[in-house]
Design a protein around this motif. Structure first.
Motif, PDB file in Angstrom:
ATOM      1  N   PRO A   1     -23.015  36.312  28.915  1.00 12.04           N
ATOM      2  CA  PRO A   1     -23.510  34.803  28.697  1.00 12.04           C
ATOM      3  C   PRO A   1     -22.107  33.881  28.884  1.00 12.04           C
ATOM      4  CG  PRO A   1     -24.279  36.514  27.034  1.00 12.04           C
ATOM      5  CD  PRO A   1     -23.066  37.321  27.825  1.00 12.04           C
ATOM      6  N   LEU A   2     -22.437  32.788  29.265  1.00  4.58           N
ATOM      7  CA  LEU A   2     -21.377  31.755  29.455  1.00  4.58           C
ATOM      8  C   LEU A   2     -21.987  30.491  28.846  1.00  4.58           C
ATOM      9  CD1 LEU A   2     -18.733  30.967  30.636  1.00  4.58           C
ATOM     10  CD2 LEU A   2     -19.852  30.495  32.624  1.00  4.58           C
TER      11      LEU A   2
ATOM     12  N   ASN B   1     -30.500  22.376  27.305  1.00  6.77           N
ATOM     13  CA  ASN B   1     -29.373  23.073  27.010  1.00  6.77           C
ATOM     14  C   ASN B   1     -29.463  23.756  25.525  1.00  6.77           C
ATOM     15  OD1 ASN B   1     -26.678  22.931  25.278  1.00  6.77           O
ATOM     16  ND2 ASN B   1     -25.899  22.595  27.287  1.00  6.77           N
ATOM     17  N   ARG B   2     -30.300  23.344  24.515  1.00 10.44           N
ATOM     18  CA  ARG B   2     -30.471  24.093  23.503  1.00 10.44           C
ATOM     19  C   ARG B   2     -31.182  25.186  23.676  1.00 10.44           C
ATOM     20  NH1 ARG B   2     -31.475  18.901  21.359  1.00 10.44           N
ATOM     21  NH2 ARG B   2     -33.459  19.192  21.454  1.00 10.44           N
ATOM     22  N   GLU B   3     -32.339  25.083  24.377  1.00  7.84           N
ATOM     23  CA  GLU B   3     -33.397  26.265  24.485  1.00  7.84           C
ATOM     24  C   GLU B   3     -32.479  27.403  25.567  1.00  7.84           C
ATOM     25  OE1 GLU B   3     -35.973  26.516  23.151  1.00  7.84           O
ATOM     26  OE2 GLU B   3     -36.842  24.823  22.969  1.00  7.84           O
ATOM     27  N   VAL B   4     -31.705  27.116  26.238  1.00  7.34           N
ATOM     28  CA  VAL B   4     -30.880  28.057  26.805  1.00  7.34           C
ATOM     29  C   VAL B   4     -29.793  28.705  25.880  1.00  7.34           C
ATOM     30  CG1 VAL B   4     -29.228  28.476  28.647  1.00  7.34           C
ATOM     31  CG2 VAL B   4     -31.014  27.007  29.304  1.00  7.34           C
ATOM     32  N   ALA B   5     -29.269  28.032  25.080  1.00  2.21           N
ATOM     33  CA  ALA B   5     -28.286  28.569  24.112  1.00  2.21           C
ATOM     34  C   ALA B   5     -28.986  29.415  23.211  1.00  2.21           C
ATOM     35  CB  ALA B   5     -28.021  27.556  23.295  1.00  2.21           C
ATOM     36  N   GLN B   6     -30.392  29.116  22.976  1.00  2.00           N
ATOM     37  CA  GLN B   6     -31.263  29.789  21.826  1.00  2.00           C
ATOM     38  C   GLN B   6     -31.359  31.293  22.674  1.00  2.00           C
ATOM     39  OE1 GLN B   6     -31.852  29.566  18.727  1.00  2.00           O
ATOM     40  NE2 GLN B   6     -32.806  31.422  18.472  1.00  2.00           N
ATOM     41  N   ILE B   7     -31.768  31.136  24.062  1.00  2.00           N
ATOM     42  CA  ILE B   7     -32.202  32.536  24.503  1.00  2.00           C
ATOM     43  C   ILE B   7     -30.857  33.345  24.712  1.00  2.00           C
ATOM     44  CG2 ILE B   7     -32.912  33.280  27.179  1.00  2.00           C
ATOM     45  CD1 ILE B   7     -34.451  30.645  27.150  1.00  2.00           C
ATOM     46  N   GLN B   8     -29.671  32.755  25.081  1.00  2.00           N
ATOM     47  CA  GLN B   8     -28.669  33.468  25.093  1.00  2.00           C
ATOM     48  C   GLN B   8     -28.093  34.327  23.735  1.00  2.00           C
ATOM     49  OE1 GLN B   8     -25.988  30.116  26.202  1.00  2.00           O
ATOM     50  NE2 GLN B   8     -25.538  31.024  28.370  1.00  2.00           N
ATOM     51  N   ARG B   9     -28.710  33.703  22.754  1.00  2.00           N
ATOM     52  CA  ARG B   9     -28.515  34.629  21.534  1.00  2.00           C
ATOM     53  C   ARG B   9     -29.607  35.591  21.302  1.00  2.00           C
ATOM     54  NH1 ARG B   9     -26.924  29.275  19.821  1.00  2.00           N
ATOM     55  NH2 ARG B   9     -28.965  28.873  19.156  1.00  2.00           N
ATOM     56  N   ASP B  10     -30.545  35.783  22.272  1.00  2.00           N
ATOM     57  CA  ASP B  10     -31.532  36.949  22.081  1.00  2.00           C
ATOM     58  C   ASP B  10     -31.195  38.004  22.645  1.00  2.00           C
ATOM     59  OD1 ASP B  10     -33.939  38.104  22.333  1.00  2.00           O
ATOM     60  OD2 ASP B  10     -34.852  37.324  24.074  1.00  2.00           O
ATOM     61  N   PRO B  11     -31.094  38.970  21.564  1.00  2.00           N
ATOM     62  CA  PRO B  11     -30.739  40.312  22.159  1.00  2.00           C
ATOM     63  C   PRO B  11     -31.310  41.183  23.413  1.00  2.00           C
ATOM     64  CG  PRO B  11     -31.027  40.154  19.655  1.00  2.00           C
ATOM     65  CD  PRO B  11     -31.853  39.140  20.468  1.00  2.00           C
TER      66      PRO B  11
ATOM     67  N   LEU C   1     -33.820  34.160  33.014  1.00  2.50           N
ATOM     68  CA  LEU C   1     -34.066  33.033  32.146  1.00  2.50           C
ATOM     69  C   LEU C   1     -35.362  32.265  32.401  1.00  2.50           C
ATOM     70  CD1 LEU C   1     -32.586  31.036  30.426  1.00  2.50           C
ATOM     71  CD2 LEU C   1     -31.832  29.798  32.614  1.00  2.50           C
ATOM     72  N   GLY C   2     -35.995  32.388  33.613  1.00  3.91           N
ATOM     73  CA  GLY C   2     -37.349  31.691  33.875  1.00  3.91           C
ATOM     74  C   GLY C   2     -38.298  32.138  32.751  1.00  3.91           C
ATOM     75  N   GLN C   3     -38.455  33.599  32.650  1.00  2.29           N
ATOM     76  CA  GLN C   3     -39.238  34.235  32.002  1.00  2.29           C
ATOM     77  C   GLN C   3     -39.211  33.665  30.349  1.00  2.29           C
ATOM     78  OE1 GLN C   3     -39.063  38.448  31.807  1.00  2.29           O
ATOM     79  NE2 GLN C   3     -40.607  38.537  29.857  1.00  2.29           N
ATOM     80  N   LYS C   4     -37.895  33.990  30.071  1.00  2.00           N
ATOM     81  CA  LYS C   4     -37.649  33.418  28.665  1.00  2.00           C
ATOM     82  C   LYS C   4     -37.898  31.986  28.110  1.00  2.00           C
ATOM     83  CE  LYS C   4     -36.063  37.723  27.123  1.00  2.00           C
ATOM     84  NZ  LYS C   4     -36.897  38.092  25.784  1.00  2.00           N
ATOM     85  N   LEU C   5     -37.331  30.942  29.050  1.00  2.00           N
ATOM     86  CA  LEU C   5     -37.395  29.669  29.026  1.00  2.00           C
ATOM     87  C   LEU C   5     -39.144  29.276  29.005  1.00  2.00           C
ATOM     88  CD1 LEU C   5     -35.964  27.093  28.777  1.00  2.00           C
ATOM     89  CD2 LEU C   5     -36.063  26.968  31.103  1.00  2.00           C
ATOM     90  N   GLY C   6     -40.032  30.039  29.907  1.00  2.00           N
ATOM     91  CA  GLY C   6     -41.256  29.686  29.827  1.00  2.00           C
ATOM     92  C   GLY C   6     -41.953  29.986  28.597  1.00  2.00           C
ATOM     93  N   GLU C   7     -41.499  31.135  27.735  1.00  2.00           N
ATOM     94  CA  GLU C   7     -42.252  31.450  26.617  1.00  2.00           C
ATOM     95  C   GLU C   7     -41.642  30.488  25.678  1.00  2.00           C
ATOM     96  OE1 GLU C   7     -40.453  35.263  25.833  1.00  2.00           O
ATOM     97  OE2 GLU C   7     -41.853  36.252  27.471  1.00  2.00           O
ATOM     98  N   ALA C   8     -40.585  29.819  25.665  1.00  2.00           N
ATOM     99  CA  ALA C   8     -40.055  28.941  24.766  1.00  2.00           C
ATOM    100  C   ALA C   8     -40.425  27.444  24.727  1.00  2.00           C
ATOM    101  CB  ALA C   8     -38.444  28.738  24.841  1.00  2.00           C
ATOM    102  N   LEU C   9     -40.550  26.878  26.081  1.00  2.00           N
ATOM    103  CA  LEU C   9     -41.432  25.919  26.203  1.00  2.00           C
ATOM    104  C   LEU C   9     -42.774  25.898  26.300  1.00  2.00           C
ATOM    105  CD1 LEU C   9     -39.050  24.525  29.328  1.00  2.00           C
ATOM    106  CD2 LEU C   9     -38.807  24.072  26.820  1.00  2.00           C
ATOM    107  N   GLY C  10     -43.703  26.982  26.232  1.00  2.00           N
ATOM    108  CA  GLY C  10     -44.892  26.779  26.485  1.00  2.00           C
ATOM    109  C   GLY C  10     -45.507  26.510  27.801  1.00  2.00           C
ATOM    110  N   GLN C  11     -44.695  26.454  28.817  1.00  2.00           N
ATOM    111  CA  GLN C  11     -44.941  26.128  30.038  1.00  2.00           C
ATOM    112  C   GLN C  11     -44.659  27.249  31.109  1.00  2.00           C
ATOM    113  OE1 GLN C  11     -46.978  23.836  31.045  1.00  2.00           O
ATOM    114  NE2 GLN C  11     -47.365  22.589  29.159  1.00  2.00           N
TER     115      GLN C  11
END
Length: 321
Positions: free
Chosen positions: A290-291, A267-277, A50-60
């Motif tokens: 995914p939960l 919460n929105r960013e995690v939900a978006q990541i969960q939809r990433d194939p 999650l950290g890798q994907k969230l970092g990309e989404a947040l730009g940090q």
């Protein structure tokens, strides 16, 4: 005209106060994931995926830091004291819902000091045997254990794999077995491989590669059906105990009083990541599903879990070792 001028002056005077009331843009610097368990366990696996994907989404950058101990309560107490600004978050498991019933002193108030910002994933638990154990079925393990001093390792007292094993071994299997708590699933599995324990009960993702490589033997999974990640390992229900089902879940927690706008975005960013194939494929390969759920759903889920596990603790008599 005078009324318009006065109104404009009033708006100008209030503008700085309104700006101050708004939370600063988030994030403007790296975010820290404090992981409640040692490396190689389910919380750690999710934190890094999650950290890798969230970092990309947040730009940090998202920095992962493991703080194991006391079934996850060491990390919980640390994050509970952190600034509620969205820069210190915790990755913890369903142990968060178990510990209030298991431990007299947590070092934090689970109802007031932290909030569940997002559910991420869940997986069945898995019971494995070390290489020195010749029994290959749950029935055989239960029979052999009655003639000797057996023990099993977990990621810590108060984790759902701990309670899963207590209920299965002692309540259903009438097996005299000793619990040995470690500070994560990785150390518990290492102990089984080294022959320090005969068994280990862990969340499935921590042991997938070890089972595939033959370093430990997958005895049973605790889900309602076999896991696609380890399809050859039978369920507890298939092994003689119909209706048995249990899972470990992983979520993102934040200090209480973290601005709602930050929690909503997280919460929105995690939900978006969960939809990433790609994220879904990595979860599946590790044995996770995914939960999902919004903030209200996550909080309701946690409340129900705390009620459920308090009953299990009462019924099994499990204690914080």
């Amino acid at each position: 005209m005078h009324r318009i001028r006065r109104a404009l002056l009033l708006v100008a005077a209030l503008a700085p106060l309104c700006a101050a009331a708004q939370p600063a843009a988030w994030p403007t610097k790296p975010v820290r994931f404090v992981v409640a368990f040692a490396p190689a366990g389910p919380a750690d696996i999710i934190a890094r995926l999650l950290g890798q994907k969230l970092g990309e989404a947040l730009g940090q950058a998202v920095v992962v830091e493991n703080k194991p101990g006391a079934g996850g309560s060491v990390a919980s107490a640390l994050v509970a004291r952190a600034e509620p600004d969205g820069y210190t978050l915790m990755i913890n498991t369903s142990s968060y819902a178990v510990n209030p019933a298991m431990q007299r002193s947590l070092g934090f108030d689970p109802d007031k000091d932290l909030t569940l910002a997002s559910l991420v994933a869940s997986s069945p638990n898995l019971i494995v045997t070390g290489p020195a154990v010749k029994a290959r079925t749950l029935r055989d393990v239960l029979a052999e254990a009655k003639s000797g001093n057996w023990n099993y390792g977990t990621a810590g007292a108060g984790t759902t794999p701990h309670l899963t094993a207590e209920y299965l071994f002692k309540v259903l299997g009438k097996m005299n077995v000793t619990h040995v708590p470690y500070q994560g699933a990785g150390p518990a599995l290492a102990a089984a491989m080294a022959g320090q324990t005969q068994l280990a009960s862990v969340a499935l993702p921590a042991a997938v590669e070890l089972v595939k490589s033959g370093r430990v033997h997958g005895l049973v999974v605790t889900g309602a059906k076999r896991s696609p990640a380890l399809p050859e390992v039978p369920t507890v229900a298939e092994s003689g105990f119909p209706g048995f089902e249990d899972v470990t879940w992983v979520g993102v927690f934040a200090p209480a009083r973290t601005p709602e706008a930050i929690l909503q975005r997280l919460n929105r960013e995690v939900a978006q990541i969960q939809r990433d194939p790609d994220f879904q494929a990595r979860l599946a390969a590790a044995g996770f599903e995914p939960l999902s759920g919004g903030l209200a759903e996550a909080r309701d889920y946690l409340r129900a879990e705390m009620i459920k596990w308090s009953r299990v603790v009462r019924d099994t008599g499990a204690k914080a070792d």
